[in-house]
Design a protein around this motif. Structure first.
Motif, PDB file in Angstrom:
ATOM      1  N   PHE A 116       0.808  -1.220   0.000  1.00  0.00           N
ATOM      2  CA  PHE A 116       0.000   0.000   0.000  1.00  0.00           C
ATOM      3  C   PHE A 116       0.844   1.273   0.000  1.00  0.00           C
ATOM      4  O   PHE A 116       0.391   2.308  -0.476  1.00  0.00           O
ATOM      5  N   VAL A 117       2.056   1.224   0.556  1.00  0.00           N
ATOM      6  CA  VAL A 117       2.839   2.457   0.713  1.00  0.00           C
ATOM      7  C   VAL A 117       4.033   2.566  -0.229  1.00  0.00           C
ATOM      8  O   VAL A 117       4.633   3.626  -0.334  1.00  0.00           O
ATOM      9  N   ARG A 118       4.358   1.503  -0.934  1.00  0.00           N
ATOM     10  CA  ARG A 118       5.586   1.483  -1.738  1.00  0.00           C
ATOM     11  C   ARG A 118       5.612   2.509  -2.864  1.00  0.00           C
ATOM     12  O   ARG A 118       6.670   2.981  -3.265  1.00  0.00           O
ATOM     13  N   ASP A 119       4.455   2.886  -3.393  1.00  0.00           N
ATOM     14  CA  ASP A 119       4.393   3.808  -4.524  1.00  0.00           C
ATOM     15  C   ASP A 119       4.219   5.270  -4.129  1.00  0.00           C
ATOM     16  O   ASP A 119       4.076   6.131  -5.010  1.00  0.00           O
ATOM     17  N   ILE A 120       4.242   5.566  -2.844  1.00  0.00           N
ATOM     18  CA  ILE A 120       4.164   6.971  -2.444  1.00  0.00           C
ATOM     19  C   ILE A 120       5.367   7.692  -3.050  1.00  0.00           C
ATOM     20  O   ILE A 120       6.500   7.230  -2.950  1.00  0.00           O
ATOM     21  N   ARG A 121       5.098   8.815  -3.694  1.00  0.00           N
ATOM     22  CA  ARG A 121       6.162   9.579  -4.347  1.00  0.00           C
ATOM     23  C   ARG A 121       6.903  10.434  -3.332  1.00  0.00           C
ATOM     24  O   ARG A 121       6.306  11.012  -2.427  1.00  0.00           O
ATOM     25  N   LEU A 160       0.090  22.057   2.823  1.00  0.00           N
ATOM     26  CA  LEU A 160       0.723  20.803   3.220  1.00  0.00           C
ATOM     27  C   LEU A 160      -0.122  19.616   2.776  1.00  0.00           C
ATOM     28  O   LEU A 160       0.403  18.622   2.265  1.00  0.00           O
ATOM     29  N   ARG A 161      -1.436  19.730   2.919  1.00  0.00           N
ATOM     30  CA  ARG A 161      -2.321  18.651   2.489  1.00  0.00           C
ATOM     31  C   ARG A 161      -2.228  18.429   0.979  1.00  0.00           C
ATOM     32  O   ARG A 161      -2.236  17.293   0.510  1.00  0.00           O
ATOM     33  N   GLN A 162      -2.099  19.505   0.210  1.00  0.00           N
ATOM     34  CA  GLN A 162      -1.953  19.363  -1.239  1.00  0.00           C
ATOM     35  C   GLN A 162      -0.660  18.622  -1.571  1.00  0.00           C
ATOM     36  O   GLN A 162      -0.650  17.735  -2.427  1.00  0.00           O
ATOM     37  N   LEU A 163       0.426  18.942  -0.890  1.00  0.00           N
ATOM     38  CA  LEU A 163       1.700  18.264  -1.123  1.00  0.00           C
ATOM     39  C   LEU A 163       1.593  16.783  -0.768  1.00  0.00           C
ATOM     40  O   LEU A 163       2.037  15.918  -1.525  1.00  0.00           O
ATOM     41  N   VAL A 164       0.969  16.478   0.364  1.00  0.00           N
ATOM     42  CA  VAL A 164       0.779  15.086   0.775  1.00  0.00           C
ATOM     43  C   VAL A 164      -0.065  14.344  -0.266  1.00  0.00           C
ATOM     44  O   VAL A 164       0.283  13.239  -0.687  1.00  0.00           O
ATOM     45  N   ASP A 165      -1.160  14.951  -0.697  1.00  0.00           N
ATOM     46  CA  ASP A 165      -2.020  14.313  -1.703  1.00  0.00           C
ATOM     47  C   ASP A 165      -1.275  14.075  -3.016  1.00  0.00           C
ATOM     48  O   ASP A 165      -1.449  13.034  -3.649  1.00  0.00           O
ATOM     49  N   GLU A 166      -0.454  15.018  -3.425  1.00  0.00           N
ATOM     50  CA  GLU A 166       0.333  14.835  -4.649  1.00  0.00           C
ATOM     51  C   GLU A 166       1.282  13.647  -4.509  1.00  0.00           C
ATOM     52  O   GLU A 166       1.460  12.870  -5.447  1.00  0.00           O
ATOM     53  N   CYS A 167       1.886  13.494  -3.346  1.00  0.00           N
ATOM     54  CA  CYS A 167       2.800  12.362  -3.110  1.00  0.00           C
ATOM     55  C   CYS A 167       2.040  11.034  -3.076  1.00  0.00           C
ATOM     56  O   CYS A 167       2.544  10.014  -3.545  1.00  0.00           O
ATOM     57  N   LEU A 168       0.842  11.061  -2.537  1.00  0.00           N
ATOM     58  CA  LEU A 168       0.064   9.826  -2.412  1.00  0.00           C
ATOM     59  C   LEU A 168      -0.528   9.376  -3.739  1.00  0.00           C
ATOM     60  O   LEU A 168      -0.603   8.177  -4.003  1.00  0.00           O
ATOM     61  N   TYR A 169      -0.960  10.300  -4.557  1.00  0.00           N
ATOM     62  CA  TYR A 169      -1.761   9.913  -5.707  1.00  0.00           C
ATOM     63  C   TYR A 169      -1.102  10.098  -7.061  1.00  0.00           C
ATOM     64  O   TYR A 169      -1.609   9.589  -8.053  1.00  0.00           O
ATOM     65  N   SER A 170       0.014  10.780  -7.154  1.00  0.00           N
ATOM     66  CA  SER A 170       0.616  11.028  -8.470  1.00  0.00           C
ATOM     67  C   SER A 170       1.131   9.759  -9.118  1.00  0.00           C
ATOM     68  O   SER A 170       1.031   9.588 -10.321  1.00  0.00           O
ATOM     69  N   ASN A 171       1.695   8.814  -8.344  1.00  0.00           N
ATOM     70  CA  ASN A 171       2.236   7.594  -8.929  1.00  0.00           C
ATOM     71  C   ASN A 171       1.147   6.614  -9.342  1.00  0.00           C
ATOM     72  O   ASN A 171       1.404   5.708 -10.128  1.00  0.00           O
ATOM     73  N   GLU A 172      -0.048   6.752  -8.816  1.00  0.00           N
ATOM     74  CA  GLU A 172      -1.137   5.834  -9.193  1.00  0.00           C
ATOM     75  C   GLU A 172      -1.445   5.942 -10.677  1.00  0.00           C
ATOM     76  O   GLU A 172      -1.893   4.978 -11.292  1.00  0.00           O
ATOM     77  N   LEU A 173      -1.171   7.086 -11.259  1.00  0.00           N
ATOM     78  CA  LEU A 173      -1.427   7.268 -12.685  1.00  0.00           C
ATOM     79  C   LEU A 173      -0.464   6.447 -13.536  1.00  0.00           C
ATOM     80  O   LEU A 173      -0.763   6.118 -14.665  1.00  0.00           O
ATOM     81  N   TYR A 174       0.702   6.133 -12.980  1.00  0.00           N
ATOM     82  CA  TYR A 174       1.745   5.459 -13.756  1.00  0.00           C
ATOM     83  C   TYR A 174       1.989   4.030 -13.317  1.00  0.00           C
ATOM     84  O   TYR A 174       2.877   3.381 -13.836  1.00  0.00           O
ATOM     85  N   PRO A 217       8.541  13.694  -1.889  1.00  0.00           N
ATOM     86  CA  PRO A 217       8.094  15.082  -2.075  1.00  0.00           C
ATOM     87  C   PRO A 217       8.984  15.915  -3.000  1.00  0.00           C
ATOM     88  O   PRO A 217       8.522  16.883  -3.584  1.00  0.00           O
ATOM     89  N   GLU A 218      10.255  15.524  -3.147  1.00  0.00           N
ATOM     90  CA  GLU A 218      11.175  16.329  -3.958  1.00  0.00           C
ATOM     91  C   GLU A 218      11.513  15.718  -5.312  1.00  0.00           C
ATOM     92  O   GLU A 218      12.091  16.395  -6.155  1.00  0.00           O
ATOM     93  N   HIS A 219      11.215  14.460  -5.504  1.00  0.00           N
ATOM     94  CA  HIS A 219      11.647  13.763  -6.711  1.00  0.00           C
ATOM     95  C   HIS A 219      10.491  12.984  -7.339  1.00  0.00           C
ATOM     96  O   HIS A 219       9.555  12.611  -6.643  1.00  0.00           O
ATOM     97  N   PRO A 220      10.595  12.671  -8.619  1.00  0.00           N
ATOM     98  CA  PRO A 220       9.535  11.894  -9.278  1.00  0.00           C
ATOM     99  C   PRO A 220       9.702  10.391  -9.075  1.00  0.00           C
ATOM    100  O   PRO A 220       9.311   9.603  -9.926  1.00  0.00           O
ATOM    101  N   TYR A 221      10.291  10.003  -7.966  1.00  0.00           N
ATOM    102  CA  TYR A 221      10.529   8.594  -7.662  1.00  0.00           C
ATOM    103  C   TYR A 221       9.747   8.197  -6.418  1.00  0.00           C
ATOM    104  O   TYR A 221       9.438   9.026  -5.562  1.00  0.00           O
ATOM    105  N   SER A 222       9.463   6.904  -6.331  1.00  0.00           N
ATOM    106  CA  SER A 222       8.737   6.409  -5.158  1.00  0.00           C
ATOM    107  C   SER A 222       9.687   6.250  -3.979  1.00  0.00           C
ATOM    108  O   SER A 222      10.910   6.196  -4.142  1.00  0.00           O
TER     109      SER A 222
END
Length: 156
Positions: free
Chosen positions: A39-44, A141-155, A46-51
């Motif tokens: 569940f947590v391995r794909d969290i991006r 801060l919530r927007q940053l957290v959401d971006e980290c949680l959900y951005s990798n789901e697209l890929y 905050p500074e890089h486009p990597y999980s």
């Protein structure tokens, strides 16, 4: 004040193959570290486009589950000793687990001992319900957290 990335050239590791688990997995059933890691391995990061997995911030071995006590413990290792995003990473982990597992699980999130200059302070913040709730109420801060949680789901 530091401008730019704290760790401009992180070491990026290959993602491990996913462990196949039944489609009908339900967190009310027995939970093990593999389930949590999945569940947590794909969290991006905050500074890089990597999980977090790709940056070795998080691994399956850094997760323990005690079913009898209903406890999940995650220990993560920031990529640099002075990582300013460690609290954000911890918030991402906590929010993801809150969304995926029932509330009877006690979740402890900690920085690996010796891996962060202000480790004690970050650990205290990440495991204080009121501080976590207040942090997640901050829209930026919530927007940053959401971006980290959900951005990798697209890929994925």
């Amino acid at each position: 004040m530091t401008l730019g990335l704290i760790n401009a050239n992180p070491v990026v590791h290959a993602k491990k193959e996913r462990i196949a688990r039944p489609e009908d997995f339900h967190p009310d059933e027995a939970v093990d570290p593999i389930d949590v890691f999945d569940f947590v391995r794909d969290i991006r990061d905050p500074e890089h486009p990597y999980s977090l997995e790709q940056l070795s911030v998080l691994s399956q071995e850094s997760i323990t589950v005690d079913e009898k006590l209903g406890r999940i413990q995650i220990t993560f290792t920031p990529t640099v000793q002075h990582c300013s995003m460690a609290t954000v990473i911890g918030l991402c982990l906590r929010l993801k687990l809150m969304q995926c597992f029932p509330p009877h699980f006690k979740v402890d999130i900690k920085v690996s001992p010796g891996s962060l200059a202000d480790e004690e302070s970050v650990n205290k913040q990440l495991n204080d319900k009121e501080r976590v709730a207040a942090a997640l109420e901050n829209p930026n801060l919530r927007q940053l957290v959401d971006e980290c949680l959900y951005s990798n789901e697209l890929y994925s």
